[in-house]
Design a protein around this motif. Structure first.
Motif, PDB file in Angstrom:
ATOM      1  N   UNK A 172      28.679 -49.603  19.746  1.00 31.94           N
ATOM      2  CA  UNK A 172      29.201 -50.471  20.778  1.00 31.94           C
ATOM      3  C   UNK A 172      30.284 -51.369  20.243  1.00 31.94           C
ATOM      4  N   UNK A 173      30.664 -52.350  21.055  1.00 36.18           N
ATOM      5  CA  UNK A 173      31.714 -53.288  20.658  1.00 36.18           C
ATOM      6  C   UNK A 173      31.594 -54.566  21.479  1.00 36.18           C
ATOM      7  N   UNK A 174      32.223 -55.613  21.001  1.00 34.52           N
ATOM      8  CA  UNK A 174      32.376 -56.851  21.762  1.00 34.52           C
ATOM      9  C   UNK A 174      33.759 -56.867  22.388  1.00 34.52           C
ATOM     10  N   UNK A 175      33.831 -57.269  23.659  1.00 32.81           N
ATOM     11  CA  UNK A 175      35.148 -57.433  24.268  1.00 32.81           C
ATOM     12  C   UNK A 175      35.676 -58.836  23.952  1.00 32.81           C
ATOM     13  N   UNK A 176      36.871 -59.135  24.405  1.00 35.55           N
ATOM     14  CA  UNK A 176      37.499 -60.419  24.082  1.00 35.55           C
ATOM     15  C   UNK A 176      36.753 -61.597  24.697  1.00 35.55           C
ATOM     16  N   UNK A 177      35.959 -61.325  25.757  1.00 33.77           N
ATOM     17  CA  UNK A 177      35.193 -62.398  26.402  1.00 33.77           C
ATOM     18  C   UNK A 177      33.833 -62.615  25.750  1.00 33.77           C
ATOM     19  N   UNK A 178      33.526 -61.846  24.702  1.00 27.12           N
ATOM     20  CA  UNK A 178      32.260 -62.013  23.995  1.00 27.12           C
ATOM     21  C   UNK A 178      31.103 -61.229  24.569  1.00 27.12           C
ATOM     22  N   UNK A 179      31.395 -60.308  25.506  1.00 30.10           N
ATOM     23  CA  UNK A 179      30.340 -59.467  26.075  1.00 30.10           C
ATOM     24  C   UNK A 179      30.133 -58.232  25.203  1.00 30.10           C
ATOM     25  N   UNK A 180      28.874 -57.786  25.146  1.00 37.32           N
ATOM     26  CA  UNK A 180      28.524 -56.623  24.342  1.00 37.32           C
ATOM     27  C   UNK A 180      28.559 -55.371  25.213  1.00 37.32           C
ATOM     28  N   UNK A 181      29.187 -54.304  24.688  1.00 40.12           N
ATOM     29  CA  UNK A 181      29.288 -53.027  25.393  1.00 40.12           C
ATOM     30  C   UNK A 181      28.599 -51.942  24.582  1.00 40.12           C
ATOM     31  N   UNK A 182      27.819 -51.123  25.268  1.00 41.79           N
ATOM     32  CA  UNK A 182      27.083 -50.003  24.662  1.00 41.79           C
ATOM     33  C   UNK A 182      27.885 -48.727  24.876  1.00 41.79           C
ATOM     34  N   UNK A 183      28.075 -47.960  23.805  1.00 41.69           N
ATOM     35  CA  UNK A 183      28.867 -46.734  23.898  1.00 41.69           C
ATOM     36  C   UNK A 183      28.042 -45.464  23.667  1.00 41.69           C
ATOM     37  N   UNK A 184      26.809 -45.614  23.204  1.00 44.08           N
ATOM     38  CA  UNK A 184      25.968 -44.438  22.999  1.00 44.08           C
ATOM     39  C   UNK A 184      25.171 -44.547  21.721  1.00 44.08           C
ATOM     40  N   UNK A 185      24.212 -43.635  21.572  1.00 39.34           N
ATOM     41  CA  UNK A 185      23.387 -43.602  20.360  1.00 39.34           C
ATOM     42  C   UNK A 185      24.218 -43.083  19.182  1.00 39.34           C
ATOM     43  N   UNK A 186      24.042 -43.708  18.028  1.00 38.19           N
ATOM     44  CA  UNK A 186      24.808 -43.307  16.845  1.00 38.19           C
ATOM     45  C   UNK A 186      24.526 -41.861  16.464  1.00 38.19           C
ATOM     46  N   UNK A 187      23.263 -41.441  16.611  1.00 40.06           N
ATOM     47  CA  UNK A 187      22.893 -40.070  16.241  1.00 40.06           C
ATOM     48  C   UNK A 187      23.513 -39.045  17.170  1.00 40.06           C
TER      49      UNK A 187
END
Length: 560
Positions: free
Chosen positions: A426-441
């Motif tokens: 995942x990642x943090x956007x500029x507003x400080x929200x957390x985004x999920x992009x998928x399982x690492x595996x």
């Protein structure tokens, strides 16, 4: 033995709530229908629940259960589960709770690895312990489970030693329970919970969602009912088979909510989408519900859109976390409807909201092997996708009897108890929200780039003839190619190659509209995705990737 005021034993909450609201229903268990069609419930007050726990403790002590005993709990949801687990907590024993339906091989492996001395179980469970002797080799004490320990004692002319439950002194670091992961990307693992971690979870859940004593909860994951005695909420046991939750009849859930004035409910996106669609078809609203907590898999944009009309006085929330750390972050419907769902539909990933204090979340560069110290991890900036790690009071510190898995998932920190690697990207956007992009595996790495499931699948899930999709990697001629497995909205649709190729072309057209998936051209069709037993929501993408090795795929030529 009763606990001191300083004891951290999580069971201490029950007598406190029982003294504060003794006559308030603690538990309602469905047992049929009344002549006028209402659900007929067996009702137990908080004072009655404490008496029931005391009766269980008398039975457990008589059988030889001791403080520290690892105790495998194989009972039915509702009263037996709550009473047995709180009785064990109070005695200082360690309940082991394994999901039903995970498959015999996995279940027996979990039993063997957890090394229980005691088995508390229904007759079938006790019988299995004799049939599969190797897995149950450490079991020395078998305790029969029934719907009511109090009633059983009364039939024998006995009574509990005291109507007050026993609560032994426990420290925050004492092992309280072993709960198992869903095993969605590997074998299920036992997670070691301490009394301090349970207490921190209760505090975070209460504060984050504003839960107050006297509320009414309908938990569609049985283990979540264990929080209710500590939160002072009435538990309405749902008419649902925990081994087959997706087979639930939504009309029965809606009837329970309306009849009992349910204010809170936890369930997976799969279950709530089924309930939401039923409510829309029947023009039903649920005005008593203050909040629905939806987790176990990303909440799809469709569900965010469906729920506001149903929850006329409440809101849908999606807590982010895992068995090893929960809750980590949370997002609510009014935030999603401010444009975040639209971003998901266009490939941004799934927003899981803001981190819940006092949790600390960072994004680090993905690393396949163990990371011994936090100083060895490469921290990433906002907007950069990497691996999500968390530290905080609810973060568990070890897997049971799995030192290699513990080393792989934990990062030591000299200034704290350590970090947990969520296994998610995942990642943090500029507003400080957390985004999920998928399982690492489940990340698909190709010569042309890295593909993340949550940045790909929502683009195609919106197709009117698609129920859901799954991103997988397929090895062809020594190269990994991204591919999309498609589950039709109606099982059995697209039986012919021509029909599948036609849908593949439509999906290929969608891909060409988005630069980050423009290279996707390989499609497979599968009538029923393999999913986790716990939520019936987490897709087993690695299983689908193995299936695709011998399945027929449709390579859509971009020139046609």
């Amino acid at each position: 033995m009763t606990s001191s005021a300083a004891s951290a034993n999580i069971a201490r909450h029950l007598p406190l709530i029982a003294a504060r609201q003794p006559d308030v229903p603690a538990l309602k268990v469905p047992r049929g229908r009344t002549p006028d069609g209402r659900i007929d419930y067996l009702t137990l007050s908080f004072a009655g629940l404490e008496t029931e726990v005391a009766a269980w403790q008398s039975r457990l002590l008589a059988a030889g259960v001791q403080s520290g005993d690892r105790t495998l709990v194989m009972v039915r949801q509702g009263l037996p589960l709550i009473a047995a687990v709180f009785a064990l907590f109070g005695l200082g024993a360690v309940p082991i709770v394994i999901d039903p339906g995970m498959g015999r091989k996995s279940f027996l492996a979990c039993v063997a690895r957890s090394r229980p001395r005691v088995l508390v179980g229904i007759p079938l469970a006790r019988g299995l312990s004799h049939v599969f002797r190797r897995a149950f080799a450490t079991v020395q004490v078998r305790v029969a489970a029934s719907a009511s320990a109090t009633a059983q004692l009364a039939r024998r002319g006995a009574t509990p030693a005291s109507a007050r439950a026993r609560i032994v002194d426990s420290t925050t670091d004492d092992l309280a329970a072993i709960l198992f992961t869903s095993g969605s990307t590997g074998a299920p693992k036992g997670v070691c919970y301490t009394h301090g971690m349970f207490a921190a979870q209760v505090d975070l859940i209460r504060a984050t969602y504003g839960i107050k004593p006297g509320e009414v909860d309908l938990p569609m994951l049985p283990i979540f009912a264990l929080f209710n005695p500590a939160l002072g909420m009435t538990t309405i046991v749902p008419e649902i088979d925990p081994s087959r939750p997706a087979a639930v009849d939504p009309a029965k859930i809606v009837q329970a909510i309306q009849q009992e004035g349910v204010t809170n409910s936890f369930g997976s996106p799969t279950l709530w989408r089924k309930i939401a669609r039923h409510c829309h078809r029947e023009r039903i609203t649920l005005p008593s519900v203050k909040r629905v907590l939806c987790a176990g898999a990303p909440v799809p944009p469709e569900l965010w859109d469906l729920m506001p009309a149903i929850l006329s006085a409440g809101e849908l929330h999606s807590p982010y976390g895992a068995t090893e750390a929960l809750p980590v972050a949370s997002v609510s419907a009014h935030k999603i409807q401010a444009g975040l769902a639209d971003a998901t539909a266009h490939g941004a990933g799934t927003c899981v909201g803001r981190v819940i204090a006092p949790n600390d979340v960072r994004i680090i560069a993905r690393e396949d092997g163990p990371i011994a110290r936090i100083e060895d991890a490469a921290m990433l900036a906002a907007g950069e996708i990497g691996e999500i790690i968390v530290r905080g009071p609810t973060v568990t510190q070890a897997y049971d009897a799995l030192p290699e898995a513990t080393a792989r998932a934990k990062i030591k920190d000299a200034a704290a108890s350590g970090w947990h690697r969520m296994g998610d990207c995942g990642y943090f956007d500029e507003a400080g929200r957390l985004w999920f992009c998928g399982r690492a595996a489940e990340v698909v790495t190709t010569p042309d780039g890295i593909w993340y499931s949550e940045k790909v699948e929502p683009l195609f899930n919106a197709h009117p003839q698609v129920r859901r999709t799954a991103l997988i990697g397929v090895s062809q001629q020594g190269r990994v190619r991204p591919a999309l497995v498609v589950e039709p909205l109606v099982p059995g649709d697209f039986p012919s190659s021509a029909e599948r190729r036609r849908l593949g072309r439509e999906l290929r057209d969608i891909a060409r509209q988005h630069a980050h998936v423009a290279g996707l051209r390989l499609f497979y069709f599968h009538d029923g995705f393999p999913v986790d037993v716990r939520h019936n929501a987490k897709i087993h993408r690695l299983t689908l990737a193995a299936w695709a090795r011998t399945a027929v795929g449709f390579d859509i030529d971009p020139k046609r």
